[in-house]
Design a protein around this motif. Structure first.
Motif, short mmCIF file in Angstrom:
data_model
loop_
_atom_site.label_atom_id
_atom_site.label_comp_id
_atom_site.label_asym_id
_atom_site.label_seq_id
_atom_site.Cartn_x
_atom_site.Cartn_y
_atom_site.Cartn_z
N LYS A 806 0.85 -1.19 0.00
CA LYS A 806 0.00 0.00 0.00
C LYS A 806 0.89 1.24 0.00
O LYS A 806 1.20 1.81 1.05
N ARG A 810 -3.13 3.78 4.31
CA ARG A 810 -4.31 4.36 4.95
C ARG A 810 -4.28 4.12 6.46
O ARG A 810 -3.69 3.15 6.94
N ASN A 811 -4.99 5.02 7.18
CA ASN A 811 -5.12 4.85 8.62
C ASN A 811 -5.99 3.64 8.93
O ASN A 811 -6.90 3.30 8.17
#
Length: 815
Positions: A806, A810-811
């Motif tokens: 990734k 992302r969180n």
């Protein structure tokens, strides 16, 4: 019977020995050292009753050959032949003797007395192997450091090895000892050159013009360089690994002729049928040894052993003399002679013979033990003052021999000094420092020969005699480093630096160990690196990888509560990257990693600048007393080992690599002003290589990781998914926020990231959560702390791999 080599127990100082076959039988005080060779007496399932042939440990006992499918011993050939080396005629018929590397136990000492019957006979010899079939002579075992035995191949660069001379640099010059002129050597017959020289062959060097002093020396072929047309041979002699390259025409193959009658004699000797052994050896000498001096010398030596076991020491001496006449340089022949002379009460001649044996082979324990017995008998009637004077005289001579490079003689003379006062030094406290000096000096001589285990044993004896003497600890550190244990050596040097008068010399020498650590060649480092392949068979996508940095878990109860309340189930199969600044103290770092390890299957960590601090008035400085930040780093590595966290690279799934990159800042990160500015950044850190040397130290550490990843990639023909992470910034393209630029990054990190083809790099330090892509790499920071050390607006993890990499991470909520 079969011989076995000990391959297990390297991390425990050897394998456990029990007195009986049953696993519940009592264990012996000593372990059987790794790399020892033993002879099989009885094999009952996985339990082996053995007799020690080579190495250290109990002479006999029961061991397990494997545990849980892991081999502890493997079958092997008999160990190599005794060393035939030049024997210098520097003897004293007045005094000279040796003791074993560590003090003999009372029971061992008694067994070595000449009146002890069978116990004094070492073994019978085989011309091919040069070793006895049995090893009945007891000898003192060296104290062995945990996980130290058998690491002689791990040799690292050492500093100058000085000898200790506490009081008298201008001591009395040694009197010229009367030389013992050996008989003329009987020339060896031309070997049968129809046989082929190959790796493992025993050869004799002949006609070498570049190094004529080596002519006549024996060696074992180690390898053949086909391109150069030369053999590399390992010389037999006192040096642990002394090698030379020779053309084939400069090597004479040594061929050992076998004799059926000699073998029958060996079997009779072993079974205690001594008269039959004498008859067989005599017949073999008459029928098989004509024209073969190698075999003749061996048979005479075996006859000497047999007569000694029969207590006929006059005939034993005659046979030993015959063996020496044929092979004047053979250490075993001189030891046979020394044993017979000692048994006949001729101690001065016995010690002269044992000196010859030790000159040829200073690390055969039976020679050392017999020589020590001869010395102790000679000084038995002396008063304490005379013993002390004799010991000091021999120490001075040993110093001269060490300076001259005659290391085996130095070992002999130092051991004379040890043996002269050993019985009294434990009760006469004023002699303890003298005894410590003698042991320390002998440790130095063994170190120069690269016989590290013997060197370590003497250093430990010196420490026992005077624990506060820094020189003894330096000897121990040198020996441990020689065995390849850089981490333990470095800490030992630091310990020596804390002792009276030790700081300057210890800190000078410790740099050899300091810079050996990041080479990651030690057994401890290799054990950690062995986890690299642990996940390589897990399918890609079988777990997720998350990242976080700058947790600062000791910055208030809110942070600790956040960590403890992370879901206990969400991440059980997953991996977490922690990119530094977990806490200011060792205890805080440990607490944080233990919490994360409970939540995640695997946790990978690199320290940040706060992690490397040694804060005053904390356990780091008052209880643990870390000497410097490297000392603390080593403690963190050990702590990670215990709790299961990791600081080494790994293939965590098939073709998915995590690469922790240790780092420190450099002022060159500020490209507009790349020089130190006089500001003391991170003043709680203490770097033995200096602040501007720390980043180079860690770059060297990372080089090993880079090579490992690139090797895997080259073998598979694909890069895979590579995620690197560090605490400090790898490129000046990244903003530093409020952090000082000169103490924020290291430009050389980018080269290492590019070398492994990592498209994603996680970093920390500046407490600025952002993503920035440049030169094919996305740099991502995800700090728990905000710029002012308060919690960031979103207390989440960053998901960096889930089925695939990734790059635009992302969180992910922690709950």
């Amino acid at each position: 019977m079969a011989c076995w080599k000990v391959v297990g127990g390297a991390d425990k100082g050897g394998i456990l020995v029990r007195q009986g076959q049953a696993l519940a039988s009592p264990a012996t005080d000593e372990r059987l050292a790794t790399d020892s060779v033993v002879e099989e007496l009885q094999l009952a399932g996985d339990r082996l009753n053995y007799q020690l042939v080579k190495g250290t440990g109990p002479q006999t006992g029961w061991v397990s050959i494997r545990i849980s499918g892991k081999d502890l011993l493997v079958k092997t050939d008999l160990p190599s032949a005794p060393k035939d080396v030049e024997v210098a005629a520097i003897l004293s018929t007045e005094h000279a003797a040796m003791s074993s590397p560590a003090p003999l136990k009372p029971s061992q000492s008694a067994e070595l007395e000449a009146s002890s019957g069978e116990g004094v006979v070492e073994s019978v010899d085989d011309p091919a192997s040069g070793n006895g079939i049995s090893s009945a002579a007891p000898c003192a075992a060296l104290e062995s450091q945990d996980s130290r035995p058998g690491c002689e191949a791990q040799v690292t660069e050492l500093g100058n090895v000085e000898f200790a001379d506490e009081e008298d640099d201008a001591a009395e010059a040694p009197s010229a000892p009367e030389p013992e002129t050996p008989p003329a050597e009987v020339p060896l017959p031309a070997a049968e050159q129809s046989a082929e020289i190959r790796v493992g062959s025993q050869v004799e060097i002949r006609g070498l013009k570049s190094k004529p002093e080596l002519n006549g020396r024996r060696a074992v072929v180690a390898l053949y360089d086909e391109a150069a047309g030369r053999f590399e041979v390992k010389l037999e002699g006192p040096m642990a690994d002394d090698r030379v390259r020779c053309k084939p025409e400069n090597l004479l193959l040594v061929i050992a002729r076998q004799s059926t009658k000699k073998l029958e004699g060996d079997a009779n000797f072993k079974e205690g049928r001594l008269d039959q052994a004498v008859a067989c050896y005599t017949q073999a000498l008459q029928e098989d040894a004509k024209g073969d001096v190698e075999l003749a010398a061996t048979i005479h030596s075996n006859l000497a052993a047999t007569y000694a076991k029969k207590q006929d020491h006059v005939k034993a001496l005659e046979e030993a003399n015959q063996a020496i006449k044929i092979r004047p340089r053979w250490a075993k022949g001189h030891s046979r002679r020394g044993l017979s002379l000692l048994s006949l009460g001729r101690e001065a001649e016995a010690q002269a013979s044992y000196i010859q044996a030790v000159k040829g082979d200073p690390v055969t324990e039976s020679y050392l033990a017999g020589l020590g017995q001869a010395t102790e008998k000679m000084v038995k009637t002396m008063g304490l003052a005379d013993r002390q004077a004799e010991a000091e005289k021999r120490k001075s001579q040993g110093n001269d021999a060490l300076k001259a490079g005659d290391l085996s003689l130095a070992i002999a003379l130092y051991t004379v000094a040890i043996a002269a006062i050993r019985p009294a030094c434990d009760t006469a406290s004023n002699l303890k420092q003298s005894a410590a000096v003698y042991s320390s000096n002998r440790s130095a001589a063994f170190a120069k020969l690269k016989h590290w285990q013997f060197s370590y044993g003497d250093a430990q004896e010196a420490i026992r005699l005077n624990p506060s003497w820094y020189k003894a600890h330096l000897r121990s550190a040198c020996a441990v480093l020689g065995q390849g244990h850089a981490e333990h050596a470095y800490r030992t040097y630091l310990q020596a630096a804390d002792l009276p008068n030790g700081y300057q010399e210890a800190m000078k020498e410790c740099h050899h160990a300091l810079w050996a650590i990041p080479r990651l060649e030690s057994p401890l480092a290799q054990k950690r690196l062995n986890r690299f392949d642990e996940g390589k068979n897990r399918p890609k996508g079988s777990c997720r990888i998350f990242a976080i940095s700058d947790v600062h878990i000791d910055h208030g109860s809110v942070v600790l509560g956040w960590a403890e309340n992370i879901s206990d189930t969400e991440f059980k199969n997953d991996i977490l990257i922690v990119a530094g600044d977990l806490g200011d103290t060792f205890n805080a770092i440990k607490r944080g990693l233990m919490i994360f390890k409970k939540k995640f299957r695997r946790v990978f960590y690199v320290p940040g600048n706060h992690d490397m601090w040694i804060r005053p008035n904390t356990d780091d400085s008052t209880k643990r007393k870390f000497k410097d930040s490297i000392d603390k780093l080593l403690a963190m590595l050990e702590m990670c080992d215990k709790i299961g966290a990791e600081m080494m690279p790994a293939e965590v799934m098939q073709d998915v690599y995590l690469v922790p990159m240790l780092s420190w800042w450099s002022c060159t990160f500020c490209e507009g002003d790349p020089v130190p500015d006089g500001v003391r950044y991170d003043s709680f850190c203490k770097w033995p290589m200096g602040e501007e040397g720390a980043h180079k130290y860690f770059l060297q550490w990372n080089d090993h990781f880079v090579r490992r990843i690139k090797q895997n990639q080259a073998e598979r023909g694909r890069t895979g998914d590579v995620i690197t992470f560090s605490h400090f910034l790898p490129t000046s393209d990244l903003p530093c926020g409020g952090a000082p630029v000169k103490a924020s990054g290291c430009l050389q990190l980018e080269e290492q990231i590019q070398a492994v083809g990592a498209p994603l790099h996680i970093f920390g330090h500046t407490h600025m959560n952002f993503s920035y892509a440049t030169r094919g790499v996305t740099y991502q920071q995800h700090s728990l702390m905000g710029p002012e050390y308060g919690l960031a607006s979103r207390q989440t993890f960053l998901k960096v791999h889930d089925g695939d990499l990734k790059v635009n991470a992302r969180n992910h909520n922690v709950y």
